[in-house]
Design a protein around this motif. Structure first.
Motif, PDB file in Angstrom:
ATOM      1  N   LYS A 106       0.829  -1.191   0.000  1.00 29.29           N
ATOM      2  CA  LYS A 106       0.000   0.000   0.000  1.00 29.29           C
ATOM      3  C   LYS A 106       0.870   1.249   0.000  1.00 29.29           C
ATOM      4  CE  LYS A 106      -4.544   1.067   1.731  1.00 29.29           C
ATOM      5  NZ  LYS A 106      -5.601   0.662   2.667  1.00 29.29           N
ATOM      6  N   ASP A 107       0.434   2.237  -0.798  1.00 32.39           N
ATOM      7  CA  ASP A 107       1.139   3.518  -0.866  1.00 32.39           C
ATOM      8  C   ASP A 107       0.720   4.356   0.347  1.00 32.39           C
ATOM      9  OD1 ASP A 107       2.146   6.041  -1.411  1.00 32.39           O
ATOM     10  OD2 ASP A 107       1.799   5.841  -3.576  1.00 32.39           O
ATOM     11  N   SER A 110      -1.570   7.580  -0.141  1.00 35.60           N
ATOM     12  CA  SER A 110      -2.965   7.576  -0.572  1.00 35.60           C
ATOM     13  C   SER A 110      -3.596   6.233  -0.233  1.00 35.60           C
ATOM     14  CB  SER A 110      -3.061   7.829  -2.082  1.00 35.60           C
ATOM     15  OG  SER A 110      -4.390   7.639  -2.538  1.00 35.60           O
ATOM     16  N   LEU A 112      -5.879   4.832  -1.812  1.00 30.58           N
ATOM     17  CA  LEU A 112      -6.367   4.189  -3.021  1.00 30.58           C
ATOM     18  C   LEU A 112      -5.259   3.965  -4.041  1.00 30.58           C
ATOM     19  CD1 LEU A 112      -9.795   6.025  -3.543  1.00 30.58           C
ATOM     20  CD2 LEU A 112      -9.395   3.769  -2.548  1.00 30.58           C
ATOM     21  N   LYS A 113      -4.012   3.828  -3.527  1.00 37.30           N
ATOM     22  CA  LYS A 113      -2.890   3.559  -4.415  1.00 37.30           C
ATOM     23  C   LYS A 113      -2.046   2.425  -3.842  1.00 37.30           C
ATOM     24  CE  LYS A 113      -2.325   8.106  -6.612  1.00 37.30           C
ATOM     25  NZ  LYS A 113      -1.373   9.206  -6.887  1.00 37.30           N
ATOM     26  N   TRP A 114      -1.538   1.580  -4.748  1.00 42.25           N
ATOM     27  CA  TRP A 114      -0.707   0.441  -4.376  1.00 42.25           C
ATOM     28  C   TRP A 114       0.420   0.305  -5.396  1.00 42.25           C
ATOM     29  CZ3 TRP A 114      -5.860   0.778  -4.163  1.00 42.25           C
ATOM     30  CH2 TRP A 114      -6.518   0.421  -2.978  1.00 42.25           C
ATOM     31  N   SER A 115       1.482  -0.380  -4.986  1.00 36.07           N
ATOM     32  CA  SER A 115       2.601  -0.626  -5.898  1.00 36.07           C
ATOM     33  C   SER A 115       3.248  -1.959  -5.550  1.00 36.07           C
ATOM     34  CB  SER A 115       3.637   0.506  -5.813  1.00 36.07           C
ATOM     35  OG  SER A 115       4.186   0.567  -4.506  1.00 36.07           O
ATOM     36  N   THR A 142       1.706  -1.015 -10.670  1.00 34.57           N
ATOM     37  CA  THR A 142       1.122   0.109  -9.945  1.00 34.57           C
ATOM     38  C   THR A 142      -0.391   0.041 -10.106  1.00 34.57           C
ATOM     39  OG1 THR A 142       1.328   1.560 -11.878  1.00 34.57           O
ATOM     40  CG2 THR A 142       3.129   1.588 -10.269  1.00 34.57           C
ATOM     41  N   LEU A 143      -1.107   0.371  -9.042  1.00 36.45           N
ATOM     42  CA  LEU A 143      -2.571   0.298  -9.034  1.00 36.45           C
ATOM     43  C   LEU A 143      -3.120   1.533  -8.343  1.00 36.45           C
ATOM     44  CD1 LEU A 143      -5.299  -1.309  -9.314  1.00 36.45           C
ATOM     45  CD2 LEU A 143      -4.786  -2.295  -7.067  1.00 36.45           C
ATOM     46  N   SER A 144      -4.111   2.158  -8.946  1.00 34.73           N
ATOM     47  CA  SER A 144      -4.725   3.337  -8.334  1.00 34.73           C
ATOM     48  C   SER A 144      -6.215   3.356  -8.639  1.00 34.73           C
ATOM     49  CB  SER A 144      -4.072   4.620  -8.864  1.00 34.73           C
ATOM     50  OG  SER A 144      -4.264   4.740 -10.259  1.00 34.73           O
ATOM     51  N   GLN A 146     -10.059   5.733  -7.955  1.00 31.66           N
ATOM     52  CA  GLN A 146     -10.744   6.937  -7.494  1.00 31.66           C
ATOM     53  C   GLN A 146     -12.235   6.630  -7.409  1.00 31.66           C
ATOM     54  OE1 GLN A 146     -10.477  10.204 -10.220  1.00 31.66           O
ATOM     55  NE2 GLN A 146     -10.925   8.970 -12.037  1.00 31.66           N
ATOM     56  N   GLY A 155     -10.469   2.698 -11.861  1.00 30.53           N
ATOM     57  CA  GLY A 155      -9.045   2.581 -11.575  1.00 30.53           C
ATOM     58  C   GLY A 155      -8.257   2.160 -12.791  1.00 30.53           C
TER      59      GLY A 155
END
Length: 509
Positions: A106-107, A110, A112-115, A142-144, A146, A155
């Protein structure tokens, strides 16, 4: 083996096999079951996503013919941020599908962001639902997301791996489609077909018990092919029930449990019909119970071997349109049986009620564009299977009306034996003596049915002019033995052998 015990063991084996298949193939088996694989959590963790994928480089995806297509995505473990990704080569599940599973980090900037960096990913490729490739890759991703509405997210996902040639981007959106109508339409169709088959088979059993002679008109092999369909439809629905038990919703489990149970009952009811047909045909021809039981065991062993061999082929080629059309040739064994026996199937309930309803489910699989299983629709398949069915029905009905051998040239037909001859009452036969009927042991001119009727007429004082007939019709076999008409006709319903010398007898045509 007791029928109830056999039913229980068969059910357990099928459910265990279905559970193992579901575990091995995860949720690839039926795409709409994928949503149930995802853990329930908050926000995006509770969502399943539809979308599209597209290659971000010129390197082709393994075993894929296209560079873009449909995709599904979801979290399988919200604590480890583990995700599963399904990429479709075509919009349908029976084409080529890639299944990718790995974990993100998890980022912290945010929610709602992952890497992922050099994350180990399991990659499996399926074609026609069968695994063709399996490997482990190191991926960067990378995953995001909204939020665009209440419980609705959009996303994007970027994945690349040099050692597995996996380089693609995905656009994602929350799956808000309702599959209830598709689900209930299939379940209603399958349950309706099963109920029709149950009523038809039950009625045929009643008719068979009342008139065992109709058993010679029905092909055992044709009923065996019908049993394969019943077992396959039961296995399909029971497997779906296992998949859905912990999947999309518990309520969906019942949509497959009900037709599965109905087809299980139909299988054992039709198996009972098969056994009764066999018993009515040759069961009474055995002199001792031991001979009868030995014949039953031999029949069951042959049936089990042929049944499971046929079931393996049936399931293995379930997605092959040509194989399904060939499997729909229910009436071919019946047509051959009628031509060989010289007696056509006369029961319209057997002709129209036992076989054609099963094809409605096959037509649904390939003929309905929005079928629940997302199988590739085909315009030619429903037409082809309907034409094959109508050709078979036409031949069976013509056999019923014009004779079971109407399509065979007369020069190819075996010589027909004329069983019925007329003898003068009180005269000797070819043997030069007054013969007795070997079945009832009465004189040939003392047919019980004739004696009773003529004596009643002779003793009727109101009709003194009526005298005893001077001729009687009897039956003469190719081996030159004489029998009463009623005696030999009854015997030949059980066994096509001469009751006196045991030589084989042709059918009465």
């Amino acid at each position: 083996m007791n029928g109830k015990v056999f039913a229980f063991l068969w059910t357990v084996i099928t459910l265990v096999a279905a559970a193992q298949k579901s575990k091995r193939r995860r949720d690839v088996t039926f795409a709409r079951g994928t949503a149930g694989h995802f853990r329930v959590g908050d926000g995006v963790y509770d969502q399943s996503f539809d979308g599209g994928w597209k290659l971000s480089m010129t390197i082709p995806f393994p075993d894929f013919s296209s560079t873009e297509g449909k995709a599904k995505f979801g979290f399988t473990d919200d604590e480890e941020n583990k995700v599963s990704v399904m990429l479709y080569d075509t919009p349908y599940i029976d084409a080529t599908i890639a299944f990718l599973e790995f974990s993100f980090k998890k980022d912290p900037s945010s929610p709602l962001k992952w890497s992922a960096t050099d994350a180990l990913a399991d990659l499996e490729v399926f074609r026609r639902l069968d695994p063709i490739d399996e490997t482990t890759c190191g991926v960067n991703a990378t995953l995001s997301f909204q939020q665009v509405g209440p419980d609705v997210y959009q996303g994007s996902l970027e994945v690349n791996s040099s050692n597995c040639s996996v380089n693609f981007t995905m656009s994602l959106v929350t799956d808000t489609k309702s599959y209830f109508l598709d689900l209930i339409s299939y379940s209603g169709l399958a349950s309706g077909v099963a109920v029709i088959l149950l009523l038809t088979t039950h009625r045929l059993l009643i008719r068979l018990i009342a008139a065992p002679g109709i058993s010679r008109q029905i092909s055992l092999l044709a009923v065996g092919v019908s049993l394969l369909w019943d077992c396959s439809l039961y296995s399909l629905n029971s497997s779906l029930a296992v998949n859905f038990y912990g999947a999309i919703s518990f309520g969906d489990f019942y949509f497959f449990l009900i037709p599965g149970v109905l087809f299980l009952f139909q299988f054992f009811l039709e198996f009972n019909l098969l056994l009764r047909l066999w018993d009515a045909r040759i069961g009474a021809a055995f002199n001792t119970r031991r001979e009868y039981l030995e014949a039953v065991v031999i029949f069951l062993v042959k049936f089990i071997v042929l049944f499971f061999a046929g079931l393996y082929l049936f399931v293995h080629f379930l997605l092959d349109n040509t194989a399904v059309i060939l499997a729909s040739a229910f009436f071919v064994p019946q047509i051959i049986h009628s031509a060989m026996r010289g007696a056509a199937a006369q029961d319209l309930l057997y002709i129209f009620g036992l076989f054609p309803p099963k094809l409605l489910i096959a037509i649904y699989f390939r003929g309905c564009p929005n079928n629940f299983f997302e199988l590739t629709p085909s315009k030619s398949f429903p037409i082809a299977i309907t034409v094959v069915l109508f050709i078979q029905l036409a031949i069976v009905l013509l056999q019923r009306k014009c004779g079971s051998r109407f399509f065979i040239p007369s020069c190819l037909l075996p010589p027909r034996h004329e069983y019925f001859v007329t003898l003068a009452v009180g005269t000797d036969t070819e043997a030069g003596e007054k013969e007795k009927c070997p079945v009832c042991l009465c004189d040939l001119d003392e047919d019980p049915t004739l004696v009773q009727s003529t004596e009643a007429l002779i003793n009727d004082e109101s009709k003194p002019s009526i005298r005893r007939p001077t001729k009687i019709r009897v039956m003469k076999t190719p081996c030159h033995h004489y029998f009463h008409e009623t005696c030999l006709s009854s015997w030949m319903r059980l066994k096509l052998e001469c009751p006196q010398c045991r030589s084989s007898l042709p059918e009465i045509i």
